[in-house]
Design a protein around this motif. Structure first.
Motif, mmCIF file in Angstrom:
data_model
loop_
_atom_site.group_PDB
_atom_site.id
_atom_site.type_symbol
_atom_site.label_atom_id
_atom_site.label_comp_id
_atom_site.label_asym_id
_atom_site.label_seq_id
_atom_site.Cartn_x
_atom_site.Cartn_y
_atom_site.Cartn_z
ATOM 1 N N ASP A 63 0.806 -1.074 -0.066
ATOM 2 C CA ASP A 63 0.000 -0.040 0.283
ATOM 3 C C ASP A 63 0.993 1.388 -0.056
ATOM 4 O OD1 ASP A 63 -1.559 2.089 0.534
ATOM 5 O OD2 ASP A 63 -2.728 1.073 1.943
ATOM 6 N N MET A 64 0.962 2.037 -1.143
ATOM 7 C CA MET A 64 2.112 3.002 -1.253
ATOM 8 C C MET A 64 1.553 4.167 -0.469
ATOM 9 S SD MET A 64 4.259 1.625 -3.008
ATOM 10 C CE MET A 64 4.889 0.411 -4.129
ATOM 11 N N GLY B 153 2.412 3.252 2.877
ATOM 12 C CA GLY B 153 3.898 2.783 3.071
ATOM 13 C C GLY B 153 3.751 1.517 3.599
ATOM 14 N N ALA B 154 2.728 0.854 3.906
ATOM 15 C CA ALA B 154 2.990 -0.455 4.543
ATOM 16 C C ALA B 154 2.494 -1.574 3.501
ATOM 17 C CB ALA B 154 2.144 -0.743 5.723
#
Lengths: 268, 268, 268, 268
Positions: free
Chosen positions: D3-4, D7-8
């Motif tokens: 999941d950009m 960030g995870a």
């Protein structure tokens, strides 16, 4: 090059030079930390042709007799241990020459009292100064490629990189960086400091070192003379392995060939 | 025990026994993967007193001459390589005896075709069976303490743990587990398989191994005879280092004593 | 300090400072070797608060857009890569300031084209010069204790020692010498270069590093953003392990206590 | 899969199964050697979904409360520690089932009192017997490929190889042999025993382990809950690094590309 009859490689043909002298032994022995009697035995057992000795102004730390303990024909390599700056090292080298030790000097500049790490920058300065004064300089350094290049440019006769902190017997912690120096520098590389086991000196030679220097690894052994002998043989073994060219390393296993090394009920 | 005059430890006094025979060399050489001519040269250069040879039913993989290549006086140690079960290994040992190789056998049971890992459980079974039949058994195993205990109970004459996958030249990857076996088992421990460099064999001896066996490390070298010589000397060096008692290892550095190994302007 | 309810240490309370700024992330990300789009994703996944960028005179190696790829609020750390002397590095830092990057600079002086080893002596010279000009200097060096002392004396804001040759992904080959610097130098130590796996960055943090910088380890991964995330978490893990205080290491095994962690037929 | 925005990586999608249950955490926590209160905190901080507990006949070593310390929803994995033979292990597993712990069991057979090395052969026997009785068996073994094959054939649900002697915190001494098992065996590989630092667990995951189990590494830390958190994050990091695909390792250095990550005076 191997004498198949006696089963011994012609070791005497594998020599190296420094300061115009030729050596067949690749084991340089230190003389600190043990008695003069043991030094003499260790030199003989090691087959060492070079022995380092510390040089100091008398009065400071009175001592003596070490030169008498070194067998005739063995080259004495004075070192500048105790020097914390380039200037002190240069003065100590001059003292060594004055005392009759000649122009050969192992250069040590060590300001750090705890880890005894050599000061590479000061060592480069001292090396340049000593070369100018006609010395043959073997600088002891932390193995840094750029330092080695500067020493080469300054006229050093060899590079003496440490394997691990001096006196620690911790072995070849710097192996990858010594490897780079051997790869890149066109001078003899003599691994010095930290070699605590013959296997470690053997590995240094397999990597392509020209020689190894050991002091604490011998001096702290239970049987000093025997350990000196063991280091000497291990260094010869590593040198010959380097010349032989070691085999390839595989990720997996590889069985013996079925074609050779087999006896059968027909073959007899 | 060291002859200070010649600088050599009295090596011949440091011997070991197996099957009632006494050996002064601690280097067992394998004879697979290289020509019979080279085997002969390697044995001489190594100073080996024991050489392993594979035993197979003729017809399968016809070969010959290996026994002629082994110098007189050298003990032939037949191995059961190629066996994938205890039963096959027992049959192969029986064949070796039939072929005149005597009662000594290096037991190998290896079902795994890729990593060639020995089957410890099958090896224990085969060992017990061979001991019952009057063999002197040297089992090759993955270094597992419980397996070693079972082999000891089954009457094995030694334990031969691998350093890394056979033929890989990857060295002493199992060092900590070999160390445990040396510590706990009251049998000679002969490190076998994976030793690719003399320094690795030297380290095994420093750890307290009784002997080392090498085949691929010698056979894949550029100069086979020279490498055999190098392994031989490294193994002697490691043995003597073990006997000498290696020095302590420090976290930090330790300077040379100011009392010894120093020359001063007063001392001369 | 740990929130037992959510099971998370209060990470935001564990911060460090450089140049008057406070950071909670200890992962500095490099931006070379991969596309600007990936840089943006990597920065987000890494949770990085500092990103390094190379600075060069336009025309030489035209490029652009990197600054746009860095999310708002992230500190840009210009580096002097490409400089082979102290003078070039000083000029490059001046250019970075001129381009609006401020006074923070990662100092790199690398004359060696093959192993890309930093020149420690030139780096010390450049550091002194840049500090005089008002820069906050983070020098990249080969981990040499004496160099670190000189950099501390010259006013460096941190020491950035390499783990292994830059771009090699070979890990913490210099671990023992970084450990000495962490022990002896009173500045943040940021391990830089060579960290190719999150486990290696985690180990550097466990050893007491203040932060880690990674570029190639992320840029050469199959899934760049995911690897950036992995490095970020591993660095946090290593930091917390350092704060937690790791357990003792034993030579032998130690069974679980029989008193805790046991269920019995009476206990139910 | 990442999941950009946040960030995870989507961690919840990366799950594994055992005994029909699905787990997103890959950290199995041991509950020996520390108090029940700390166990509860550690489980929360670790994010562990499986906790091992020892099972013993009451009276022998009375204890209790451990099950109450384990948060609801966490799977209890009883182990047979204390068993020195296959028979004892089978009886202990039966007791665990009787006590309501279900059919899942971590099988430990350890006759060796000093190094606590598992008995692989007995473990294979016990595994076969327990599988016949309907247990889901996770055997703890010394990492031997042939043993792993036998366990797979006997119906084991996973292989749990040791990294180093249990309780020693010495790390991944068996890494090369765990690697072979991961390579060859079609079962989850859960590294167990000896992992003393989060970096070591991270490396095990990078190598392709399915999960890691830690007890002493957490229990002997200064701050137990914080160390549990650190291990948890390091294991996640290692897992994601494995999925990302680590970059190549070079012998030499490799400079950053001049094309990306550069700012110039023209680009602005």
């Amino acid at each position: 090059m191997t004498d198949m009859k006696t089963g011994a490689p012609a070791l005497e043909q594998d020599s190296w030079q420094i300061a115009g002298k030729t050596f067949t032994s690749r084991f340089i022995l230190g003389s600190g930390k043990y008695s003069n009697e043991l030094v003499e035995a260790a030199v003989r057992c090691a087959g060492a042709q070079i022995v380092t000795v510390a040089v100091r102004r008398a009065g400071a730390t009175g001592a003596g007799g070490i030169l008498e303990a070194i067998p005739a024909g063995v080259t004495v390599l004075p070192n500048t241990s105790g020097s914390t700056t380039a200037e002190e090292a240069v003065r100590t080298a001059a003292l060594a020459r004055e005392l009759g030790c000649g122009d050969l000097v192992k250069l040590e500049v060590i300001p750090d009292p705890k880890y005894l790490m050599p000061d590479n920058a000061e060592t480069v300065r001292a090396c340049a100064s000593l070369v100018e004064r006609g010395f043959t300089v073997l600088p002891y350094v932390y193995p840094d490629l750029n330092t080695a290049r500067e020493l080469e440019a300054a006229g050093a006769a060899a590079i003496m990189p440490l394997g691990s902190p001096i006196g620690s017997n911790r072995g070849l912690l710097t192996r990858e960086f010594i490897r780079i120096i051997i790869d890149e520098i066109n001078l003899p590389v003599i691994v010095d400091a930290g070699l605590g086991r013959p296997s470690e000196a053997c590995e240094a030679m397999e990597m392509g070192a020209t020689a190894c220097m050991v002091n604490t690894g011998v001096a702290t052994a239970g049987d000093v003379a025997r350990m000196a002998w063991a280091f000497g043989r291990a260094i010869e073994a590593g040198r010959q392995a380097r010349l032989a060219g070691p085999g390839r390393v595989l990720d997996r296993a590889s069985a013996s060939s079925p074609i050779t090394g087999v006896i059968t009920n027909q073959a007899r």
